[in-house]
Design a protein around this motif. Structure first.
Motif, PDB file in Angstrom:
ATOM      1  N   LEU A  76      -5.186   8.374-127.523  1.00 57.08           N
ATOM      2  CA  LEU A  76      -6.217   7.481-127.001  1.00 57.08           C
ATOM      3  C   LEU A  76      -5.764   6.841-125.688  1.00 57.08           C
ATOM      4  N   ARG A  77      -4.507   6.458-125.610  1.00 61.47           N
ATOM      5  CA  ARG A  77      -4.005   5.866-124.365  1.00 61.47           C
ATOM      6  C   ARG A  77      -4.030   6.885-123.228  1.00 61.47           C
ATOM      7  N   ALA A  78      -3.633   8.115-123.543  1.00 58.36           N
ATOM      8  CA  ALA A  78      -3.626   9.154-122.505  1.00 58.36           C
ATOM      9  C   ALA A  78      -5.035   9.411-121.998  1.00 58.36           C
ATOM     10  N   ARG A  79      -6.016   9.412-122.899  1.00 57.12           N
ATOM     11  CA  ARG A  79      -7.397   9.633-122.485  1.00 57.12           C
ATOM     12  C   ARG A  79      -7.899   8.506-121.594  1.00 57.12           C
ATOM     13  N   ARG A  80      -7.343   7.311-121.771  1.00 54.65           N
ATOM     14  CA  ARG A  80      -7.733   6.172-120.941  1.00 54.65           C
ATOM     15  C   ARG A  80      -6.883   6.093-119.665  1.00 54.65           C
ATOM     16  N   GLY A  81      -5.880   6.974-119.564  1.00 54.15           N
ATOM     17  CA  GLY A  81      -5.014   6.955-118.402  1.00 54.15           C
ATOM     18  C   GLY A  81      -3.874   5.974-118.509  1.00 54.15           C
ATOM     19  N   LEU A  82      -3.521   5.589-119.748  1.00 54.01           N
ATOM     20  CA  LEU A  82      -2.435   4.642-119.993  1.00 54.01           C
ATOM     21  C   LEU A  82      -1.199   5.386-120.471  1.00 54.01           C
ATOM     22  N   PRO A  83      -0.016   4.880-120.187  1.00 51.37           N
ATOM     23  CA  PRO A  83       1.206   5.539-120.654  1.00 51.37           C
ATOM     24  C   PRO A  83       1.390   5.371-122.155  1.00 51.37           C
ATOM     25  N   ALA A  84       2.078   6.318-122.767  1.00 55.99           N
ATOM     26  CA  ALA A  84       2.404   6.220-124.193  1.00 55.99           C
ATOM     27  C   ALA A  84       3.406   5.093-124.410  1.00 55.99           C
ATOM     28  N   ARG A  85       3.394   4.507-125.593  1.00 56.54           N
ATOM     29  CA  ARG A  85       4.363   3.474-125.930  1.00 56.54           C
ATOM     30  C   ARG A  85       5.588   4.118-126.565  1.00 56.54           C
ATOM     31  N   GLU A  86       6.766   3.595-126.230  1.00 54.98           N
ATOM     32  CA  GLU A  86       7.994   4.171-126.768  1.00 54.98           C
ATOM     33  C   GLU A  86       8.130   3.922-128.266  1.00 54.98           C
ATOM     34  N   SER A  87       7.635   2.809-128.744  1.00 56.57           N
ATOM     35  CA  SER A  87       7.703   2.495-130.173  1.00 56.57           C
ATOM     36  C   SER A  87       6.485   1.673-130.553  1.00 56.57           C
ATOM     37  N   GLY A  88       6.261   1.568-131.826  1.00 59.54           N
ATOM     38  CA  GLY A  88       5.125   0.794-132.296  1.00 59.54           C
ATOM     39  C   GLY A  88       5.457   0.079-133.589  1.00 59.54           C
ATOM     40  N   LEU A  89       4.444  -0.423-134.218  1.00 60.62           N
ATOM     41  CA  LEU A  89       4.597  -1.177-135.454  1.00 60.62           C
ATOM     42  C   LEU A  89       5.148  -0.302-136.577  1.00 60.62           C
ATOM     43  N   GLU A  90       6.109  -0.843-137.337  1.00 58.68           N
ATOM     44  CA  GLU A  90       6.561  -0.234-138.591  1.00 58.68           C
ATOM     45  C   GLU A  90       5.869  -1.011-139.708  1.00 58.68           C
ATOM     46  N   PHE A  91       4.847  -0.407-140.285  1.00 61.93           N
ATOM     47  CA  PHE A  91       3.908  -1.158-141.115  1.00 61.93           C
ATOM     48  C   PHE A  91       4.559  -1.731-142.372  1.00 61.93           C
ATOM     49  N   ASP A  92       5.308  -0.930-143.124  1.00 64.87           N
ATOM     50  CA  ASP A  92       5.894  -1.417-144.377  1.00 64.87           C
ATOM     51  C   ASP A  92       6.875  -2.553-144.114  1.00 64.87           C
ATOM     52  N   ALA A  93       7.711  -2.394-143.092  1.00 66.37           N
ATOM     53  CA  ALA A  93       8.665  -3.452-142.759  1.00 66.37           C
ATOM     54  C   ALA A  93       7.932  -4.711-142.305  1.00 66.37           C
ATOM     55  N   ASP A  94       6.842  -4.529-141.571  1.00 65.12           N
ATOM     56  CA  ASP A  94       6.050  -5.672-141.123  1.00 65.12           C
ATOM     57  C   ASP A  94       5.435  -6.402-142.310  1.00 65.12           C
ATOM     58  N   GLN A  95       4.984  -5.649-143.317  1.00 66.57           N
ATOM     59  CA  GLN A  95       4.438  -6.290-144.512  1.00 66.57           C
ATOM     60  C   GLN A  95       5.479  -7.170-145.185  1.00 66.57           C
ATOM     61  N   GLU A  96       6.696  -6.655-145.326  1.00 70.96           N
ATOM     62  CA  GLU A  96       7.756  -7.431-145.970  1.00 70.96           C
ATOM     63  C   GLU A  96       8.059  -8.705-145.178  1.00 70.96           C
ATOM     64  N   TYR A 129     -10.774  11.773-147.006  1.00 69.87           N
ATOM     65  CA  TYR A 129     -10.888  10.881-148.151  1.00 69.87           C
ATOM     66  C   TYR A 129      -9.653   9.991-148.303  1.00 69.87           C
ATOM     67  N   ILE A 130      -8.650  10.160-147.456  1.00 73.47           N
ATOM     68  CA  ILE A 130      -7.385   9.448-147.629  1.00 73.47           C
ATOM     69  C   ILE A 130      -7.481   8.026-147.058  1.00 73.47           C
ATOM     70  N   HIS A 131      -7.622   7.057-147.962  1.00 74.79           N
ATOM     71  CA  HIS A 131      -7.481   5.657-147.553  1.00 74.79           C
ATOM     72  C   HIS A 131      -6.009   5.395-147.246  1.00 74.79           C
ATOM     73  N   GLY A 132      -5.779   4.456-146.330  1.00 75.48           N
ATOM     74  CA  GLY A 132      -4.411   4.127-145.969  1.00 75.48           C
ATOM     75  C   GLY A 132      -3.784   5.103-144.991  1.00 75.48           C
ATOM     76  N   ILE A 133      -4.581   6.019-144.436  1.00 71.33           N
ATOM     77  CA  ILE A 133      -4.038   7.015-143.515  1.00 71.33           C
ATOM     78  C   ILE A 133      -3.419   6.338-142.294  1.00 71.33           C
ATOM     79  N   TRP A 134      -4.003   5.212-141.862  1.00 73.23           N
ATOM     80  CA  TRP A 134      -3.498   4.538-140.664  1.00 73.23           C
ATOM     81  C   TRP A 134      -2.220   3.759-140.931  1.00 73.23           C
ATOM     82  N   ASP A 135      -1.836   3.607-142.207  1.00 74.21           N
ATOM     83  CA  ASP A 135      -0.580   2.922-142.523  1.00 74.21           C
ATOM     84  C   ASP A 135       0.629   3.810-142.256  1.00 74.21           C
ATOM     85  N   ASN A 136       0.405   5.113-142.059  1.00 73.13           N
ATOM     86  CA  ASN A 136       1.492   6.045-141.761  1.00 73.13           C
ATOM     87  C   ASN A 136       1.883   5.885-140.289  1.00 73.13           C
ATOM     88  N   ASP A 137       3.094   5.398-140.056  1.00 73.93           N
ATOM     89  CA  ASP A 137       3.490   5.012-138.707  1.00 73.93           C
ATOM     90  C   ASP A 137       3.425   6.154-137.701  1.00 73.93           C
TER      91      ASP A 137
END
Length: 516
Positions: free
Chosen positions: A460-480, A442-450
């Motif tokens: 999902l990347r591992a299941r596709r045979g892709l390497p993990a990413r070292e870093s990703g989006l920081e959502f709150d900072a990106d919003q600002e 029931y938690i909306h906004g769950i995907w906003d948690n980095d």
């Protein structure tokens, strides 16, 4: 007493909400205590306030742009369409019933006007500037004598009106001239300036049209705002109709969100869409499903109706077939309810159905309640399996907005809610399949948690045979960053000195690089 300015449009979807957010950030950066206000909003994208109220997503976003906490006075009336020209009416954050369009515009909304006045008065006492957003068009002659969202609000607030037109859709000049022509004389006098929005062309070619507008209407053109790929949370699902799907590129994971007829809170997936290496598609046809890495069933304002729609279009069978072949499926709120075994509606809260079988992918039974849960929440991951298992104990936050209560028939919950608003709680949330490939919450906004989002994407990347990413989006900072970038562009194309003079401001708006 606050100084106010009001954005009204020649029609819906001309960009008022985005411009209001930009103005909120411009005033905020100039050192003003600023708040947004929209008396009546119709939208299925909403959110929860700190005290457990519900309000429109656009005003939540505008509050964040203004650097203040959202509160229901900023959007005292929220209409959430259900079906058959009916809407749930949210008054000061709480549902007060479902009303048909004819009854609402006949007399119901007139009874709500005193709440609009009180909400505005509360903000007027606390803030220096109020940015007001209108709804639809002020020239809807069939509704003008009963409207509570446009000129009536401007008169109440003593707010100069900026009339916004969308030039990208064509006919902007005619829309402006026609709108002004249909206003009463005292209403035309409130219009202090014009804004041309979503411009893509050559200003030299447009200038003769601007000169014509000023001469024809006697109103100054305060700015021509370029077409902005702002990326801020959207208010209306009409934007999904314009979103063009693209093929998934090598090295990307593909996530499909089912575009339900009554899709709600699709802003849940903004963070996923912004991640590099992710192709997020909205799908309403089983033939367009393809073979994605993840399927998401989003929230819905009509869960039973949308589940029947899934069945009629063959999407339910297609999703279940993919799930049987190992495709992960996630449900958020209404989508979570659909994934369960049964949805009961004994009080006909949503539809005339007493109940309906669910998709049977999660061991859950849902019963709709007459009261709505609207809370900011905090919790932690408790689920197992390839997705949630490695995240056990991870803290997450988001919000709840739902009418149903779901209970586990078997298995274990996916999350534990530990705080609702300011109250500490110990409540199980969500469910998962035995193999952990299907889960819901029931938690909306769950995907906003980095950390949560990054880990799920890495699986999902591992299941596709892709390497993990070292870093990703920081959502709150990106919003600002997006708020500041939006405000900077609007400030460069808007006559801020003239706007300050129109509003009677005692401090300039040129601050932090906004304006000259």
């Amino acid at each position: 007493m606050a100084r106010a300015v009001m954005l009204q449009g020649t029609s819906s979807n001309v960009g008022k909400s985005v411009l209001a957010a930009a103005l909120c950030r411009i005033f905020y950066r100039a050192g003003y205590r600023v708040a947004p206000f929209k008396s009546q909003n119709m939208a299925l994208n909403s959110g929860a306030t700190a005290d457990g109220g519900e309000m429109g997503r656009a005003q939540l976003v505008q509050a964040y742009a203004a650097g203040v906490q959202p509160r229901v006075e900023m959007n005292p009336i929220l209409l959430k369409p259900t079906a058959h020209a009916r809407s749930q009416v949210i008054l000061l954050g709480r549902p007060v019933g479902n009303v048909g369009a004819r009854d609402y515009h006949g007399s119901f909304n007139q009874e709500l006007w005193r709440y609009v006045e009180a909400a505005y008065a509360a903000l007027d006492k606390e803030f220096e500037v109020i940015v007001i957003e209108g709804a639809g068009s002020p020239a809807e002659v069939n509704l003008k004598d009963r409207e509570i969202a446009n000129m009536r609000v401007a008169k109440m607030a003593g707010a100069p009106v900026l009339l916004v037109a969308d030039i990208d859709r064509g006919g902007a000049l005619a829309a402006i001239v026609g709108t002004l022509e249909l206003l009463e004389e005292d209403e035309r006098e409130l219009v202090a300036g014009l804004i041309i929005n979503k411009f893509r062309g050559d200003m030299a070619l447009l200038q003769p049209a601007l000169d014509f507008l000023e001469k024809k209407t006697g109103k100054p053109v305060l700015g021509v705002i370029p077409f902005l790929a702002h990326g801020l949370p959207e208010e209306d699902s009409v934007v999904l109709e314009k979103a063009a799907a693209r093929p998934t590129a090598p090295g990307e994971v593909e996530i499909v969100v089912i575009k339900l007829p009554c899709i709600a809170n699709f802003t849940d997936f903004d963070a996923l869409a912004r991640e590099e290496g992710v192709n997020l598609r909205y799908v309403e046809d089983k033939n367009a499903l393809g073979n994605p890495d993840l399927i998401i069933l989003p929230g819905s304002k009509n869960t039973i109706g949308d589940l029947l729609w899934l069945r009629q279009r063959g999407l339910e069978d297609a999703i279940k077939e993919l799930a049987a072949r190992g495709t992960p499926v996630v449900g958020i709120c209404g989508g979570y309810q659909m994934l369960g075994r049964e949805i009961a509606d004994p009080g006909h809260v949503e539809t005339d159905y007493d109940g309906i079988d669910g998709m049977g992918l999660l061991p859950v039974r849902t019963v709709f309640q007459p009261t709505k849960a609207t809370n900011l929440v905090e919790g932690r991951v408790t689920g197992t399996g390839p997705f949630l298992g490695p995240l056990q104990g991870l803290e997450v936050k988001g919000y709840e907005i739902h009418m149903g209560a779901s209970s586990l028939v078997a298995g274990q919950p996916a999350f534990k809610i530990t705080r609702r608003g300011s109250v500490l709680v110990d409540i199980d949330d969500g469910a998962q399949s035995d193999d952990g490939l299907v889960w819901g919450t029931y938690i909306h906004g769950i995907w906003d948690n980095d950390a949560f989002r990054h880990r799920i994407l890495d699986v999902l990347r591992a299941r596709r045979g892709l390497p993990a990413r070292e870093s990703g989006l920081e959502f709150d900072a990106d919003q600002e960053r997006r708020f500041d970038a939006l405000a900077a562009v609007v400030a460069r194309h808007l006559d801020l000195k003239r706007l300050a003079a129109i509003m009677g401001l005692d401090r300039p708006l040129a601050g932090d690089g906004f304006g000259a």
